[in-house]
Each structure stands twice: as C-alpha cells, then as structure tokens.
Design a protein around this motif. Sequence first.
Motif, PDB file in Angstrom:
ATOM      1  N   ASN A 122       0.837  -1.217   0.000  1.00 38.82           N
ATOM      2  CA  ASN A 122       0.000   0.000   0.000  1.00 38.82           C
ATOM      3  C   ASN A 122       0.863   1.254   0.000  1.00 38.82           C
ATOM      4  OD1 ASN A 122      -2.519  -1.262  -0.073  1.00 38.82           O
ATOM      5  ND2 ASN A 122      -2.511  -1.608   2.134  1.00 38.82           N
ATOM      6  N   TYR A 123       1.953   1.213   0.742  1.00 44.61           N
ATOM      7  CA  TYR A 123       2.872   2.360   0.807  1.00 44.61           C
ATOM      8  C   TYR A 123       3.396   2.692  -0.601  1.00 44.61           C
ATOM      9  CZ  TYR A 123       7.319   4.776   1.628  1.00 44.61           C
ATOM     10  OH  TYR A 123       8.359   5.658   1.584  1.00 44.61           O
ATOM     11  N   GLU A 124       3.802   1.647  -1.352  1.00 42.37           N
ATOM     12  CA  GLU A 124       4.349   1.884  -2.701  1.00 42.37           C
ATOM     13  C   GLU A 124       3.304   2.553  -3.596  1.00 42.37           C
ATOM     14  OE1 GLU A 124       7.429   1.644  -3.442  1.00 42.37           O
ATOM     15  OE2 GLU A 124       7.994   0.659  -1.566  1.00 42.37           O
ATOM     16  N   LYS A 125       2.064   2.085  -3.488  1.00 44.58           N
ATOM     17  CA  LYS A 125       0.988   2.661  -4.320  1.00 44.58           C
ATOM     18  C   LYS A 125       0.734   4.114  -3.946  1.00 44.58           C
ATOM     19  CE  LYS A 125      -1.740  -1.520  -4.849  1.00 44.58           C
ATOM     20  NZ  LYS A 125      -2.891  -2.224  -4.290  1.00 44.58           N
ATOM     21  N   LEU A 126       0.709   4.397  -2.631  1.00 46.13           N
ATOM     22  CA  LEU A 126       0.375   5.748  -2.166  1.00 46.13           C
ATOM     23  C   LEU A 126       1.511   6.727  -2.461  1.00 46.13           C
ATOM     24  CD1 LEU A 126      -1.356   4.646   1.156  1.00 46.13           C
ATOM     25  CD2 LEU A 126      -2.482   5.782  -0.758  1.00 46.13           C
ATOM     26  N   PHE A 180       4.686   4.752  20.543  1.00 43.65           N
ATOM     27  CA  PHE A 180       6.045   4.327  20.202  1.00 43.65           C
ATOM     28  C   PHE A 180       6.253   4.429  18.696  1.00 43.65           C
ATOM     29  CE2 PHE A 180       4.897   1.854  23.972  1.00 43.65           C
ATOM     30  CZ  PHE A 180       5.979   2.080  24.802  1.00 43.65           C
ATOM     31  N   HIS A 181       7.399   4.974  18.308  1.00 45.09           N
ATOM     32  CA  HIS A 181       7.796   4.861  16.904  1.00 45.09           C
ATOM     33  C   HIS A 181       8.777   3.690  16.836  1.00 45.09           C
ATOM     34  CE1 HIS A 181       9.818   6.621  13.083  1.00 45.09           C
ATOM     35  NE2 HIS A 181       8.886   5.743  12.796  1.00 45.09           N
ATOM     36  N   ILE A 182       8.332   2.597  16.228  1.00 47.01           N
ATOM     37  CA  ILE A 182       9.099   1.345  16.293  1.00 47.01           C
ATOM     38  C   ILE A 182      10.259   1.336  15.294  1.00 47.01           C
ATOM     39  CG2 ILE A 182       8.953  -1.192  16.112  1.00 47.01           C
ATOM     40  CD1 ILE A 182       7.105  -0.008  18.254  1.00 47.01           C
ATOM     41  N   GLY A 183       9.966   1.777  14.076  1.00 49.32           N
ATOM     42  CA  GLY A 183      10.985   1.687  13.033  1.00 49.32           C
ATOM     43  C   GLY A 183      10.345   1.865  11.671  1.00 49.32           C
ATOM     44  N   PRO A 184      10.880   1.182  10.643  1.00 56.94           N
ATOM     45  CA  PRO A 184      10.382   1.409   9.286  1.00 56.94           C
ATOM     46  C   PRO A 184       8.935   0.979   9.087  1.00 56.94           C
ATOM     47  CG  PRO A 184      11.927  -0.432   9.327  1.00 56.94           C
ATOM     48  CD  PRO A 184      11.959   0.194  10.685  1.00 56.94           C
ATOM     49  N   MET A 187       1.512   5.725   7.089  1.00 54.91           N
ATOM     50  CA  MET A 187       2.192   5.033   8.194  1.00 54.91           C
ATOM     51  C   MET A 187       1.259   4.024   8.841  1.00 54.91           C
ATOM     52  SD  MET A 187       2.731   7.788  11.242  1.00 54.91           S
ATOM     53  CE  MET A 187       3.957   6.683  11.884  1.00 54.91           C
ATOM     54  N   ASP A 188       1.852   3.002   9.476  1.00 52.62           N
ATOM     55  CA  ASP A 188       1.061   2.025  10.230  1.00 52.62           C
ATOM     56  C   ASP A 188       1.161   2.405  11.697  1.00 52.62           C
ATOM     57  OD1 ASP A 188       3.778   1.224   9.531  1.00 52.62           O
ATOM     58  OD2 ASP A 188       3.471  -0.596  10.718  1.00 52.62           O
ATOM     59  N   ALA A 189       0.025   2.352  12.395  1.00 47.38           N
ATOM     60  CA  ALA A 189       0.032   2.708  13.821  1.00 47.38           C
ATOM     61  C   ALA A 189      -1.055   1.906  14.548  1.00 47.38           C
ATOM     62  CB  ALA A 189      -0.179   4.212  14.001  1.00 47.38           C
ATOM     63  N   MET A 205       1.693   1.583  18.366  1.00 48.58           N
ATOM     64  CA  MET A 205       3.014   1.173  17.865  1.00 48.58           C
ATOM     65  C   MET A 205       3.115   1.574  16.391  1.00 48.58           C
ATOM     66  SD  MET A 205       2.073  -2.787  18.714  1.00 48.58           S
ATOM     67  CE  MET A 205       0.839  -2.599  20.005  1.00 48.58           C
ATOM     68  N   ALA A 206       3.884   2.618  16.128  1.00 42.68           N
ATOM     69  CA  ALA A 206       3.898   3.183  14.778  1.00 42.68           C
ATOM     70  C   ALA A 206       5.118   2.727  13.983  1.00 42.68           C
ATOM     71  CB  ALA A 206       3.881   4.712  14.872  1.00 42.68           C
ATOM     72  N   GLY A 207       4.888   2.551  12.692  1.00 43.75           N
ATOM     73  CA  GLY A 207       5.987   2.262  11.767  1.00 43.75           C
ATOM     74  C   GLY A 207       5.932   3.251  10.617  1.00 43.75           C
ATOM     75  N   GLY A 208       7.094   3.714  10.169  1.00 40.27           N
ATOM     76  CA  GLY A 208       7.095   4.637   9.033  1.00 40.27           C
ATOM     77  C   GLY A 208       8.211   5.652   9.153  1.00 40.27           C
ATOM     78  N   GLU A 209       8.214   6.582   8.187  1.00 39.29           N
ATOM     79  CA  GLU A 209       9.297   7.574   8.157  1.00 39.29           C
ATOM     80  C   GLU A 209       9.198   8.533   9.339  1.00 39.29           C
ATOM     81  OE1 GLU A 209       8.461   9.164   4.314  1.00 39.29           O
ATOM     82  OE2 GLU A 209       8.994   7.248   3.356  1.00 39.29           O
ATOM     83  N   GLU A 210      10.351   8.933   9.834  1.00 34.86           N
ATOM     84  CA  GLU A 210      10.441   9.819  11.003  1.00 34.86           C
ATOM     85  C   GLU A 210       9.600  11.096  10.796  1.00 34.86           C
ATOM     86  OE1 GLU A 210      12.194   9.083  13.849  1.00 34.86           O
ATOM     87  OE2 GLU A 210      11.468  10.980  14.695  1.00 34.86           O
ATOM     88  N   GLU A 211       9.717  11.686   9.592  1.00 31.88           N
ATOM     89  CA  GLU A 211       9.022  12.954   9.320  1.00 31.88           C
ATOM     90  C   GLU A 211       7.510  12.769   9.391  1.00 31.88           C
ATOM     91  OE1 GLU A 211      10.167  16.064   9.059  1.00 31.88           O
ATOM     92  OE2 GLU A 211      11.955  15.005   9.736  1.00 31.88           O
TER      93      GLU A 211
END
Length: 321
Positions: free
Chosen positions: A112-116, A166-170, A124-126, A143-149
């Motif tokens: 989904n990320y690639e399409k968006l 929490f920001h977990i990572g990618p 982001m996933d949260a 629990m979030a995943g995605g870019e820092e910005e």
Amino acid sequence: MNENNENIGFIGLGKMGLPMAMNLLNSGYHVYGSDVNPASASELQKAGGKTGHFSNWVPAVQTIILMLPSSTIVNHVIEEILATYETMHSNQTERLTIIDMSSSYPHDTKTNYEKLKLRMIDFMDAPVSGGIQKARSASLTIMAGGEEEVFKKCKRLLHSLGKQVFHIGPLGSGHLLKALNNYLSATHLLSACEAVQLMERYGVQPEKGIEVFNHSTGRSGSTEYKFPSFILNERFDSGFSLELMKKDVEMAKRLFEDYGAETVLPRVVHQRFEEASLALESLADHTEIYRYVTSYLLKRGNSREENEEIVSGPNDIRSGI
Ligand code: NAD
C-alpha cells in the motif's frame, strides 16, 4: 484543544474506531467519519462529527485514519481512496496522510505504501493495543511504523488517542509488532485456559489458582485481567472478537513461515483458534476460547458429549472436533 482546525477523516467506526473518533472530536479536531454500517456513523454525527461516504469528504481532510477489520478490507478501501484522489480537484497545499491503525498484514502495508507514494500520499502504520476500555479513555498503546518525518507530523494526533506512543521503526514494523503481541497474548490465554481447566479437574478453585499465578511467574495479561474480568464471571464480553484474534494469530503464523522460522508453536495456537471459531458462534468474544477448551480438556465429572454440548449449544455448527 487543537488550534489548527485540522480535518481528520476516520474510516471504520466499530468497537474501537467509534470511541477513537469521539476522542478526536473531544480534542478539538473536525472529524469526518465513514462506515458501511449506518448506525455507527450516526453515533458520530450525534456527537458533532460529519459523516457520509469518504469519496465526499476526502478532498476536505489532511489526514485519514483507517480502523478496519482486516488487511483485505484496508487494501480495498485504499484502492477506493486512490480512485477518489484521481478525480478530485483539491485546494490542499499539504500532503494527504493516511494512518492505518487497524491490525493489518505488514507485507500488505508495504504494498500500500508503494501505491500511495506514487500519488505523493504519506502513509504510516500505527496499530493499537488496549481494547475498547482504553480506546474510550484515550489511553491506548500505539506502535507506529514509518518515516520519522511522517511520524512527527502525526504525533500530536496519535497522542489524542493513546498514552504510550512508540515509533518502532520502518513502515510495517508497527503491524509486525501488533501481530506478534497478539500471538503472545493468544498463547498466554490458551495456555492459561488449559491450566485452569486442569486445576478444576484436580479440585482446585480457579479463582484461587489464578490468584496464585498472579503472585508467581506464570502470570500474564490473561491471568491478571482477562480471567477476573471476562472469564471466571462467564461474561465473555471483552469486546475483542474471536475472529479478530484468529486473524492476528494467523498473520503471526504466516510471518514466521515467510521468514522460514522453524517453530511449531504459532501453528498449534492458530489451529486451536481456528477450531474454536468453527465450534463457537460467529460473533463469539475471543475470551470464549475458554469454552472451547472445555471440549477437549474435559470439565470435571462430565462426559465428552456433555462438554461438547456446553460449547456448541443448540446450534452446533462444528464439524469433527
Ligand atoms: P469492528 O468489527 O467492531 O469494527 C470494524 C468496523 O469497520 C465496523 O463498524 C465495520 O462496519 C467497518 N467496516 C468494514 N468494512 C468497511 C468498509 N469497506 N468501509 C468502511 N467501514 C467498514 O472491529 P474492531 O474491534 O473495532 O477492530 C478494528 C481493528 O482494530 C481490527 O483490525 C482489530 O484487529 C483491531 N483491534 C481491535 C481491538 C479490540 O479490542 N476490539 C483491540 C486492538 C486492535
């Protein structure tokens, strides 16, 4: 109170989504809600939210939150949002952000990320933990995943819904952790159900046994919270369905398989939840796995037939358990 007059779209106003959307309203956001079930949408409307199919409000919002039952539905809704986006003439200067707070499959999240990304939409996933009580009190664990910005942009919004953010990572790592968390939770629950039924057969009061576990190393969220709140009193009303727990365990099992992990436990736990979902009625709460465990761990003094009767009731939809 929110000072930016931010408009938030919310798709999926079910047991979790509706109280979460209400908390956004209470934090001063303008909320546009959408659900295939009109009753849920009307609850939001009564509280001051705007409702209607999301194709009508996508151009008006800066962020869209998804709180849907499965990855398949999330994927479908994202396709629909993209189709709307293709045709809309938005005055938005800010990039649209979509946050998938459902418990989704991490590989689908990446697709989904690639399409968006192609449409310059942030994603982001949260996913969340805590159930409907914590959804109501805005004290979920997120629990979030995605870019820092993107995380920074969404942080304040997420803090309107949860206490621990929490920001977990990618991207996808939030969904990975959510699947693993619920696999652990399901495993604790299943093993505690079996332990409690064994102690009953032995003549030990379940309440006493649970109290001992809770002062010992066998304790878990199941013994500390689910047994006293939903199982021993036979209320079975946690608000988290057996179907959704089965889905999460299945995702965890697939993830172990995808990575070639040599382990049998996820398969066994998943098998038990699948059997339970065949044995119990379709809207069963996940804590009702306790009733299913009765059918293979005989309740003291009962025959297997009597125990199966306890589980199935008058509408036996099971085959071969
Ligand atoms: P739910 O079934 O109560 O709510 C889902 C809502 O989505 C329903 O109101 C349904 O009508 C709506 N919906 C389905 N398809 C739709 C579509 N195409 N467009 C718009 N709306 C649609 O489920 P829930 O318990 O609120 O769970 C939602 C998500 O949160 C799931 O991914 C679940 O695994 C996760 N979760 C649930 C809990 C819990 O305790 N219930 C806890 C943590 C995470």
